[in-house]
Design an enzyme around this catalytic site. Structure first.
Site, PDB file in Angstrom:
ATOM      1  N   ASP A 215       0.795  -1.237   0.000  1.00 30.74           N
ATOM      2  CA  ASP A 215       0.000   0.000   0.000  1.00 30.74           C
ATOM      3  C   ASP A 215       0.826   1.286   0.000  1.00 30.74           C
ATOM      4  OD1 ASP A 215      -2.205  -1.545   0.088  1.00 30.74           O
ATOM      5  OD2 ASP A 215      -2.598  -1.274   2.226  1.00 30.74           O
ATOM      6  N   ARG A 523      20.184  12.733 -32.972  1.00 32.24           N
ATOM      7  CA  ARG A 523      21.352  13.038 -32.138  1.00 32.24           C
ATOM      8  C   ARG A 523      22.061  14.343 -32.533  1.00 32.24           C
ATOM      9  NH1 ARG A 523      23.076   9.000 -28.804  1.00 32.24           N
ATOM     10  NH2 ARG A 523      22.258   6.929 -29.224  1.00 32.24           N
ATOM     11  N   ARG A 792      31.264  11.867 -21.687  1.00 29.04           N
ATOM     12  CA  ARG A 792      29.819  12.064 -21.696  1.00 29.04           C
ATOM     13  C   ARG A 792      29.144  11.418 -20.488  1.00 29.04           C
ATOM     14  NH1 ARG A 792      27.048  12.628 -26.377  1.00 29.04           N
ATOM     15  NH2 ARG A 792      25.871  10.752 -25.956  1.00 29.04           N
TER      16      ARG A 792
END
Ligand code: ATP
Length: 819
Positions: A215, A523, A792
């Protein structure tokens, strides 16, 4: 020898079952063994403690050698694990996993509820749903007499520490038990049911609780164990119902679990793009909720919507505390709106099934913390509940959490709904607001004309789960406010080709469940022709830009922001909303798509592992995407129980590989005879140019000899996932609406500038990041300092160190240290 070595620890699951409970048991057993404790599991919750063992032990203890070293887990000081190999297997986990408690070989769990287990007894448990050790609601344990017998049974086995995983009832029971313990011991002693030595040795009970409940109704923790999986099940059902609802133009009323808590209902409503939701914390006005619901749904039908989904939490109420039942909602929709309406009660399907990635990772981390808490516990310290806050595992006094949880139900019963909402975490309220913003059609736009904007929305880089859900939320919010949302298809290339269209409220209706990129993505960065890009911004008169994507979107934002010096068209608020399966955008802990991807990886690994075990002792080297960021490989390894992970951050070297082969040989050498064991190795595709997946697989095959075989599997683009996970969908809505608020604020500020050419401040080009559970804006100029532009990825990864955890959970240090 440390005192902690003597800790004898038992773990039980209690109350309603939930996915992730097995991951708790596995992590508790493994961590406790690493720390030098002895471990038991208690079958059937507290009932098992009361029943105890009427039969003697019959374990088959296959490995009795001594050995082991001092491992480290997440930097914590570990105790000598001289008994690690000794604790490898008791064989009883197998009986539990069989689901019979009995074995043809004669071993049996009959009459044994408190069972000693070893390391290998809990292998592979966390891909199983429910709880393998059984759970129950014990009437006997609610009585003092029952707890007295439970205490005696524990003392008989020598157990002095207990981990309880269950709901608020179970945790209340745990607290009562601990508080009573000294009295129980003294009574047992007086009645001569335990000896003097036992009474002295067991003067205190150490106890810790973990919240296993679908829950998500426990206060002081953001997420309960099992709730994410339950949400997955609900969303799967609704996604399936959506297509039939659409085909027949029907209305469906779905009842989901949640007696005092609307978390599941609300999250499902947002994830699935429902039309209306009814939850106990936010009861609608008793006198006109039916009118309000009909009005809202009719407005959707009026513009051509063919399907209607209403989600009702089991405990939904109106403002006069009258229960709202799904049948009642059905009658209203049928009679007042003439809709062909069906009711679906999802019931117990919500509980079951394989745990999702989050219900493997979080329970594992919480199980580790539970053992740490027990080891640090003193007679004076309170019993702790292990929870999650701000993406960190926490300890809070157990009774404070139970008390606060009860206050929610109390507040609702006193009609203090404001208080009930405030006792839930802030994300709950934000999600409710998000639901309203994306599901209600207003008759009039909310903003005055001069504040309305033309908003460009663009997907940049590779597709990721949640991109479409984010776009839908932006479009819906725009329509509500009076902005015009424009889709720029196929990134900056599409912009230059005038592939730009205005999106509509209805046009994006089905987008939350769609994977990939509905806009099309590319890209290419704006510097393909910055001047031409600026001209297009001017031509379309964009007042704001939202880019949804990964590292390319960040790089694009940087280029556009720097371009402001030369091109006035970029002096508008610009936002990057991170969406990439690589999760490599600096500073943000989660980007959209990373959860979907992790789940795709876990699904694939479960299937691969099955094949690996069935074929013969096989090591599967699984190759993942992720660019130069090892997030998906590392977290995937943690979530799938892989034994080795290779990442670009750490790279791969010859010494490392030599140790890996040594580890695998020793590990297979320790396996039970005749048992086929499959093992997983996860390798990020660019971890090394030389030691490729193929090279490593061949090396393992060659070195494995008669012990193990090796194969590889490349998951490639499957990791982009199909249907986005509920987490990515709800996160998408939350972040999108915050992005819209951000650009509205900056747009208004720009309007106030008196100059002819507006100058946007640097902070108006920013990335929305999740740091903890708080959402923070980072100006793109500041983000650069945190980015490793060459590789990156971020300069620092929050998950740094999890690789060691993966290794600790397969006992690599101990196995390598074994002579
Ligand atoms: P769920 O959220 O799934 O209902 P729960 O843990 O709240 O889980 P309960 O049935 O309330 O489920 O509690 C589970 C068991 O915990 C009970 O059957 C009982 O054995 C024990 N328990 C609950 N409350 C107490 C209490 N006040 N004193 C002693 N034991 C308790």
């Amino acid at each position: 020898m440390s005192n902690n070595k003597k800790l004898k620890l038992a773990v039980l699951t209690s109350g309603g079952d939930s996915a992730g409970m097995n991951a708790v048991v596995r992590a508790v057993v493994k961590t406790a063994i690493i720390k030098g404790c002895e471990t038991w599991i208690v079958r059937e919750g507290y009932e098992g403690l009361v029943r105890g063992n009427t039969e003697g032990h019959r374990h088959t203890h296959t490995h009795a050698e001594k050995g082991g070293a001092s491992p480290r887990l997440k930097g914590a000081e570990f105790h000598e694990a001289e008994s690690f190999i000794h604790n490898l297997r008791y064989g009883d986990g197998e009986l539990l996993k069989d689901g019979t408690g009995d074995h043809p070989g004669g071993r049996t769990l009959k009459g044994r509820y408190i069972v000693r287990v070893g390391w290998d007894d809990v292998r592979g448990w966390f891909s199983e749903g429910g709880t393998l050790i059984g759970t129950a609601r014990s009437v006997a344990f609610r009585t003092r007499e029952g707890r007295l017998t439970a205490a005696q049974n524990m003392i008989k086995e020598g157990i002095d520490a207990l981990v309880v995983c269950g709901g608020d009832g179970s945790l209340t029971g745990a607290d009562v038990f601990r508080a009573e313990w000294p009295g129980l011991v003294s009574e047992l002693h007086n009645e001569k049911r335990i000896t003097d030595e036992q009474a002295t040795a067991h003067a205190h009970l150490k106890i810790v609780g973990l919240v296993g409940s679908i829950d998500n109704d426990m206060s002081m923790t953001d997420l309960t164990i099992g709730a994410p999986t339950a949400l997955h099940r609900i969303c799967e059902s609704i996604d399936n119902i959506n297509s039939t609802a659409y085909s027949h133009s029907r209305a469906f009323v779905l009842e989901v679990m949640g007696r005092h808590c609307g978390w599941l209902a609300l999250m499902a409503a947002v994830s699935c793009g429902a039309d209306f939701v009814l939850i106990p914390e936010n009861p609608p006005d008793a006198d006109n909720w039916a009118d309000e619901m009909c009005q809202s749904i009719q407005s959707h039908r009026d513009i051509g919507k063919r399907k209607t989904i209403v989600i009702v939490a089991e405990g939904a109420l109106d403002s006069k505390l009258q229960p709202i039942h799904s049948e009642q909602v059905k009658e209203i929709l049928s009679e007042r709106l003439g809709l062909d309406t069906r009711v679906t009660t999802l019931g117990h399907t919500q509980r079951g099934g394989r745990p999702c990635a989050m219900d493997r990772i979080l329970p594992t981390l919480q199980g580790i913390e539970a053992v740490e808490a027990l080891l640090e516990s003193t007679p004076d310290s309170p019993s702790y509940m292990i929870g999650v806050r701000e993406n960190k595992i926490t300890r809070v006094p157990l009774m404070d959490a139970v008390k606060m949880t009860r206050e929610v139900a109390q507040a609702i019963s006193e009609k203090n709904f404001e208080k009930a909402m405030s006792l839930r975490d802030p994300e709950f309220r934000e999600t409710l607001e998000g639901f309203f913003a994306t599901s209600r059609l207003e008759s009039e736009p909310k903003l005055p004309h001069h504040l309305r904007m033309r908003v460009a929305i663009m997907h940049v880089g590779a597709p990721a789960g949640g991109m479409n859900a984010a776009t839908r939320a932006i479009v819906r919010y725009c329509v509500r406010q009076g902005h015009k949302p424009f889709a720029v298809h196929n990134g900056f290339v599409g912009l230059l080709e005038d592939n730009v269209h205005q999106l509509s409220w209805l046009g994006v209706d089905n987008w939350p469940t769609r994977g990939g990129s509905e806009l099309g993505t590319n890209r290419k960065l704006p510097d393909i022709d910055l001047g031409a890009v600026a001209a297009k911004f001017q031509q379309y008169n964009f007042h704001a830009l939202i880019m949804i994507g990964g590292f390319e979107a960040f790089s694009s934002l940087l280029i556009l922001e720097q371009g402001r010096k030369y091109y006035p068209a970029f002096n508008i608020p610009m936002v990057h909303l991170p969406a990439t399966i690589s999760n490599n955008v600096p500073l943000t802990e989660f980007s959209l798509g990373s959860d979907t991807s992790l789940n795709a990886l876990v699904d694939a690994c479960d299937a691969i592992k099955q094949s690996a075990s069935a074929s013969r002792n096989r090591v599967f080297v699984v190759e993942t995407q992720g660019g130069k960021c090892g997030y998906i490989a590392t977290m995937g390894a943690l979530a799938s129980g892989a034994c080795i992970v290779y990442t670009p951050e750490r790279g791969i070297g010859l010494d490392m590989l030599r140790n890996d082969v040594k580890f695998l040989k020793r590990r297979y050498g320790l396996d039970a005879k005749g048992k086929n064991e499959g093992r997983l190795v996860i390798r990020n595709e660019v971890s090394s140019d030389v030691y490729t997946t193929d090279v490593i697989t061949k090396m393992f095959k060659e070195e494995g000899g008669s012990l193990f075989d090796s194969r590889s599997a490349s998951l490639g683009h499957t990791l982009q996932g199909g249907i986005p996970s509920p987490t990515d969908r709800t996160r998408a809505v939350r972040l999108s609406l915050k992005s819209m608020a951000f650009i509205e604020k900056h747009h208004e500020q720009l309007l106030k500038q008196q100059t002819r050419s507006k100058q946007a401040p640097p902070e108006s080009a920013a990335i929305i990041t999740i740091q903890g559970t708080s959402v923070q804006w980072v100006p793109v100029q500041d983000m650069v300092q945190h980015a490793d532009m060459k590789n990156r990825r971020g300069k620092k990864a929050w998950w740094d160190g999890y690789q060691e955890l993966v290794e600790a959970l397969v006992a690599r240090p101990q196995i390598l240290a074994k002579g």
